[in-house]
Write a protein that holds these residues in place. Structure first.
Motif, PDB file in Angstrom:
ATOM      1  N   GLU A 110       0.822  -1.211   0.000  1.00  0.00           N
ATOM      2  CA  GLU A 110       0.000   0.000   0.000  1.00  0.00           C
ATOM      3  C   GLU A 110       0.854   1.258   0.000  1.00  0.00           C
ATOM      4  O   GLU A 110       0.599   2.194  -0.767  1.00  0.00           O
ATOM      5  CB  GLU A 110      -0.918  -0.014   1.232  1.00  0.00           C
ATOM      6  CG  GLU A 110      -1.977  -1.109   1.188  1.00  0.00           C
ATOM      7  CD  GLU A 110      -2.840  -1.110   2.439  1.00  0.00           C
ATOM      8  OE1 GLU A 110      -2.565  -0.269   3.330  1.00  0.00           O
ATOM      9  OE2 GLU A 110      -3.783  -1.923   2.515  1.00  0.00           O
ATOM     10  N   ARG A 113       2.537   1.650  -3.316  1.00  0.00           N
ATOM     11  CA  ARG A 113       1.575   2.084  -4.334  1.00  0.00           C
ATOM     12  C   ARG A 113       1.228   3.556  -4.160  1.00  0.00           C
ATOM     13  O   ARG A 113       1.149   4.315  -5.150  1.00  0.00           O
ATOM     14  CB  ARG A 113       0.332   1.212  -4.247  1.00  0.00           C
ATOM     15  CG  ARG A 113      -0.690   1.483  -5.322  1.00  0.00           C
ATOM     16  CD  ARG A 113      -1.706   0.364  -5.463  1.00  0.00           C
ATOM     17  NE  ARG A 113      -2.315   0.037  -4.162  1.00  0.00           N
ATOM     18  CZ  ARG A 113      -2.105  -1.104  -3.524  1.00  0.00           C
ATOM     19  NH1 ARG A 113      -1.299  -2.019  -4.033  1.00  0.00           N
ATOM     20  NH2 ARG A 113      -2.699  -1.340  -2.376  1.00  0.00           N
ATOM     21  N   ASN A 114       1.040   3.989  -2.900  1.00  0.00           N
ATOM     22  CA  ASN A 114       0.748   5.412  -2.659  1.00  0.00           C
ATOM     23  C   ASN A 114       1.933   6.286  -3.040  1.00  0.00           C
ATOM     24  O   ASN A 114       1.758   7.373  -3.611  1.00  0.00           O
ATOM     25  CB  ASN A 114       0.398   5.617  -1.186  1.00  0.00           C
ATOM     26  CG  ASN A 114      -0.907   4.953  -0.810  1.00  0.00           C
ATOM     27  OD1 ASN A 114      -1.764   4.704  -1.675  1.00  0.00           O
ATOM     28  ND2 ASN A 114      -1.085   4.642   0.464  1.00  0.00           N
ATOM     29  N   ARG A 115       3.129   5.842  -2.720  1.00  0.00           N
ATOM     30  CA  ARG A 115       4.303   6.643  -3.073  1.00  0.00           C
ATOM     31  C   ARG A 115       4.451   6.766  -4.579  1.00  0.00           C
ATOM     32  O   ARG A 115       4.755   7.843  -5.098  1.00  0.00           O
ATOM     33  CB  ARG A 115       5.559   5.999  -2.479  1.00  0.00           C
ATOM     34  CG  ARG A 115       6.824   6.813  -2.708  1.00  0.00           C
ATOM     35  CD  ARG A 115       8.041   6.119  -2.192  1.00  0.00           C
ATOM     36  NE  ARG A 115       8.281   4.874  -2.912  1.00  0.00           N
ATOM     37  CZ  ARG A 115       9.384   4.138  -2.770  1.00  0.00           C
ATOM     38  NH1 ARG A 115      10.334   4.534  -1.928  1.00  0.00           N
ATOM     39  NH2 ARG A 115       9.526   3.023  -3.437  1.00  0.00           N
ATOM     40  N   SER A 117       2.038   6.606  -6.727  1.00  0.00           N
ATOM     41  CA  SER A 117       0.979   7.498  -7.218  1.00  0.00           C
ATOM     42  C   SER A 117       1.324   8.956  -6.943  1.00  0.00           C
ATOM     43  O   SER A 117       1.136   9.826  -7.810  1.00  0.00           O
ATOM     44  CB  SER A 117      -0.342   7.127  -6.540  1.00  0.00           C
ATOM     45  OG  SER A 117      -1.359   8.020  -6.936  1.00  0.00           O
ATOM     46  N   THR A 274       5.204  10.192   3.456  1.00  0.00           N
ATOM     47  CA  THR A 274       5.012   8.814   2.992  1.00  0.00           C
ATOM     48  C   THR A 274       6.336   8.054   2.947  1.00  0.00           C
ATOM     49  O   THR A 274       6.420   6.885   3.361  1.00  0.00           O
ATOM     50  CB  THR A 274       4.366   8.817   1.595  1.00  0.00           C
ATOM     51  OG1 THR A 274       3.137   9.536   1.651  1.00  0.00           O
ATOM     52  CG2 THR A 274       4.097   7.391   1.122  1.00  0.00           C
TER      53      THR A 274
END
Length: 820
Positions: A110, A113-115, A117, A274
């Motif tokens: 997660e 994936r957030n980083r 994005s 993040t």
């Protein structure tokens, strides 16, 4: 060290493991590495065994660990080894490890994936900001290098005049490799009804497709007409351009730029937080992963062993069959007691078997290299004599006979000594080169080979092919000159002079150690060394083979085959000593009896040895001692008479033993007290009916053929093996000659000029001499001598007593952490 001479006693045992404590008992046994487990379910598929679910769960955790390790490496972190060896986890501990590892893996997915994005969004905002800035600069400048010169029907008009007509814009970024083709296609498709500007971005940015940092190209296209705009958009899509909306008014562009600055600032703060959180998660992974992977490896190994066990009829107890060293039985009982939980006790029992147990020979870092040489020929049969302890001395010595040189041996010794002194260095142990690891594992063998080579080099009196005068020479040239008629005319016409040892004072006795250095100046130096080394090779070869035959006595006595002492050992020794032992006697007898005074009448040993087999005598070749011919005839008759005894003795003895009535089978040990035949889980019906032993019937034809092959091989081998030991003479001669040629053709040229120029020339000459010495004489000649010494031990020595038909005991032990 006691097991080095003969493999340890190994027994077959049954383990009765309570279901509640089987896991902990196997874990304790794996930590100690004592037992080799046998598979009691050979016909059951691995996917149908009892603990296949647990094995799959371990494999799933290993997949999770692989993902975690890949994430660590992608972040530039290398997971280190486990600082200490943790024990296999219990069931609850395994569930906790599984939950925590899956939780960390999910968090990593997660957060990653957030980083990704956030990075993509931040990259798009920065690109958009650069596009707007370059667009403002384009619309405010006149025609320049950034604007195409050919504007089609509007050529010649200034940009401020064209822009009110060309109100529509397409702006974006494109990969620099596609700019030329993109621009060419635009002008051809739109026929020049547009104004395009291409400029490089001020800062490089990451390519999302490849991950590389590249300098993107910003383009701004101003056009008129809806159809032209559709073409431009389609062409941009085909070239994978990133197109951004471009406001028409300058005020809108200014507001958009201000908003982009604010968004970029906010995203940067979020991205930084993040990445900090990701670093915290990676720290947790790096701290726990080495321990987890060792625990899961041990847990998987335990369940694989449990899959080899069988259950009793009540399914409350697991039965395992193991090979166990007898001296470790008490440790096995202690491990079972420690692994058993309260209320359930596991136990072990020895059971009889007709199978040959595996071979266990314990070694240390010194003896491991020599044992590996023996095991390369064949693992010793159960409890037969092990050649390794004797090879510790004989192998380096035979190597040194072929490699004898003080200088070369000293270099080899120093190289091995360096490896021995720094053997604990991780840099030396963890090398990836296989050749280097082979050298490092045999460092003690190389150390002894170098030491023995120094010794034989002093015997040969050779140091880089040059003789050294450690002691004064026993030959006196001055005495010979004073007591002979060497005139000036005689010396002028005779370049070579002969020293006569019969002249009093010329030869004053043997040299204290090794060969006299004056022989290096003699023209018959090679003839003298050839005679010496040839006889030395024959003597050492026969002694080496005779020692191998004597070692066979220990096998006969240990296996209670005392009839082989009379029917095999005695005929073999008579055959060897009556022929080739007598040859050794002739060599020493001639050395002792004849001196320099009567050397001209000394007979030839070779001719005497040939006449011995022909039962004749040669009048021109005088006998060495009175009655020599009858003695030689008796020895040949004894040798020939020993052949039928060797051929027929053992088969006839076994045939008579088979026919004679008896109640106890010879060569079979009785069952253990309190045990019945057929207790093994793997016992067949035939084993039970025969009491767990092989049947009585012996095929006399097969026994006779085997003995005939052994007899022919031994008799012919005595001749061929004796000749094979002449390689000691040949390799020693070749090494000495190569060393002398290298000195003569390379090093001696550096001493030609005794001046400053000669000193300068000596440097590259010595460098060439050093390189060639290491490459040719140490590496190539050393490898050649090593292989020949290996052959002499395998073929000529070990085949006299060593069967080598066993297999190693492979105890169940947890392997070291080799996670890749």
């Amino acid at each position: 060290m006691g097991s080095l001479f003969r493999s340890e006693e190994v027994c077959l045992a049954q383990l009765f493991l309570q279901s509640a404590s089987a896991y902990s008992c196997i874990s304790e046994l794996g930590e100690r590495g004592l037992l080799e487990f046998r598979d009691l379910n050979p016909k059951v598929s691995p996917f149908q065994r009892r603990f296949v679910g647990e094995v799959r769960r371990c494999e799933e955790m290993e997949k999770t660990f692989t993902f975690l390790q890949q994430e660590l490496r992608s972040a530039g972190r290398v997971p280190g080894p486990c600082p200490e060896s943790p024990r296999a986890p219990a069931a609850r501990e395994a569930l906790r490890v599984q939950e925590q590892s899956e939780q960390l893996a999910q968090e990593l997915r997660e957060v990653s994936r957030n980083r990704a994005s956030l990075r993509g969004r931040l990259r798009d905002l920065r690109q958009y900001l650069h596009v707007l800035r370059e667009g403002q600069r384009f619309t405010s400048l006149p025609v320049g290098p950034g604007v195409p010169a050919d504007l089609g029907p509007w050529s010649g008009l200034p940009i401020p005049t064209l822009l009110p007509c060309l109100r529509s814009f397409v702006a974006g970024v494109i990969h620099p490799w596609r700019v030329t083709a993109f621009e060419r296609l635009l002008w051809r498709a739109c026929r020049g009804y547009l104004v395009a500007s291409f400029v490089e971005m001020p800062e490089p940015m990451e390519d999302p497709a490849s991950g590389e940092s590249i300098t993107w190209v910003i383009f701004l296209i101003s056009y008129w007409g809806e159809q032209i705009g559709q073409k431009i958009h389609k062409i941009s899509d085909c070239f994978h351009c990133q197109v951004y909306p471009y406001p028409e008014s300058e005020a809108s562009r200014t507001d958009t730029i201000t908003g982009l600055h604010s968004q970029i600032q906010d995203l940067s703060v979020v991205l930084e937080e993040t990445e900090q959180y990701l670093a915290q998660v990676l720290d947790k992974v790096a701290l726990a992963l080495p321990t987890w992977r060792v625990q899961v490896q041990k847990m998987k190994a335990i369940y694989l062993v449990l899959n080899q066990c069988s259950f009793d009829v009540t399914e409350k107890c697991l039965i395992a069959e193991v090979w166990c060293p007898v001296r470790d039985l008490t440790q096995v009982q202690d491990a079972l007691r420690q692994g058993s939980v309260s209320g359930s006790v596991s136990s072990s029992w020895r059971i009889p078997t007709s199978e040959s147990p595996p071979t266990l020979i314990r070694t240390n870092k010194f003896t491991a290299g020599f044992q590996s040489i023996v095991d390369a020929y064949g693992v010793a049969s159960y409890q037969e004599v092990n050649p390794a302890p004797y090879a510790i001395i004989t192998f380096p010595f035979i190597f040194a006979i072929m490699f004898g040189d003080v200088g070369h041996g000293l270099l080899m010794f120093l190289f091995a000594l360096w490896m021995v002194l720094y053997e604990d260095s991780p840099r030396l142990r963890q090398g990836t080169n296989e050749i280097w690891l082979m050298f490092f594992e045999g460092r003690y063998l190389i150390l002894l080979m170098g030491a023995f080579s120094i010794y034989t080099g002093f015997i040969y009196n050779e140091c880089f092919s040059k003789a050294t005068a450690i002691f004064p020479s026993a030959w006196s040239v001055a005495t010979m000159a004073n007591r002979s008629s060497w005139s000036s005319a005689y010396l002028a016409t005779h370049p070579s002079l002969t020293l006569d040892p019969n002249v009093t004072g010329v030869f004053r006795g043997p040299y204290p150690f090794g060969i006299d250095p004056i022989w290096s100046l003699a023209t018959n130096h090679l003839n003298f060394l050839n005679s010496f080394k040839m006889k030395m090779s024959v003597v050492l070869g026969i002694v080496h083979m005779g020692f191998g035959i004597v070692l066979g006595v220990f096998n006969h006595v240990h296996f209670q085959q005392r009839h082989r002492l009379v029917l095999e050992f005695l005929p073999e020794m008579i055959f060897l000593l009556a022929l080739f032992g007598y040859l050794v006697f002739l060599i020493f007898y001639k050395w002792i009896k004849f001196s320099a005074a009567d050397s001209l009448v000394a007979p030839s040993i070779l001719i005497h040895f040939i006449d011995m087999f022909l039962f004749t005598s040669n009048a021109e070749n005088l006998p060495l001692y009175p009655g020599q011919v009858p003695v030689q005839m008796v020895l040949v008759v004894l040798a020939l008479a020993s052949v039928p005894v060797l051929l027929l003795g053992t088969p006839l003895y076994q045939w008579c033993q088979q026919r004679a009535p008896r109640t106890v089978r010879l060569g079979q040990e009785p069952l253990l007290e309190g045990q019945e035949a057929g207790n093994s889980v793997n016992a067949t019906k035939e084993d039970v009916e025969s009491g767990g032993h092989s049947p009585d019937h012996l095929d006399f034809t097969e026994i006779f053929m085997h003995q005939a092959i052994h007899t022919i091989e031994y008799c012919l081998g005595c001749v061929s093996n004796t000749a094979s030991y002449l390689r000691l003479w040949a390799l020693s001669l070749a090494h000495a000659q190569l060393s002398e040629v290298l000195w003569t053709m390379v090093m001696r040229n550096g001493f030609v000029r005794l001046s400053y120029v000669g000193g300068v020339v000596l440097v590259p000459v010595f460098a060439s001499f050093a390189v060639l010495t290491v490459a040719i004489l140490l590496v190539m000649e050393g490898l050649s001598a090593f292989l020949h010494a290996l052959r002499l031990h395998w073929v000529e020595f070990q085949n006299k007593f060593y069967v080598g038909a066993g297999y190693k005991l492979c105890p169940f032990a947890f392997a070291p952490d080799t996670w890749e």
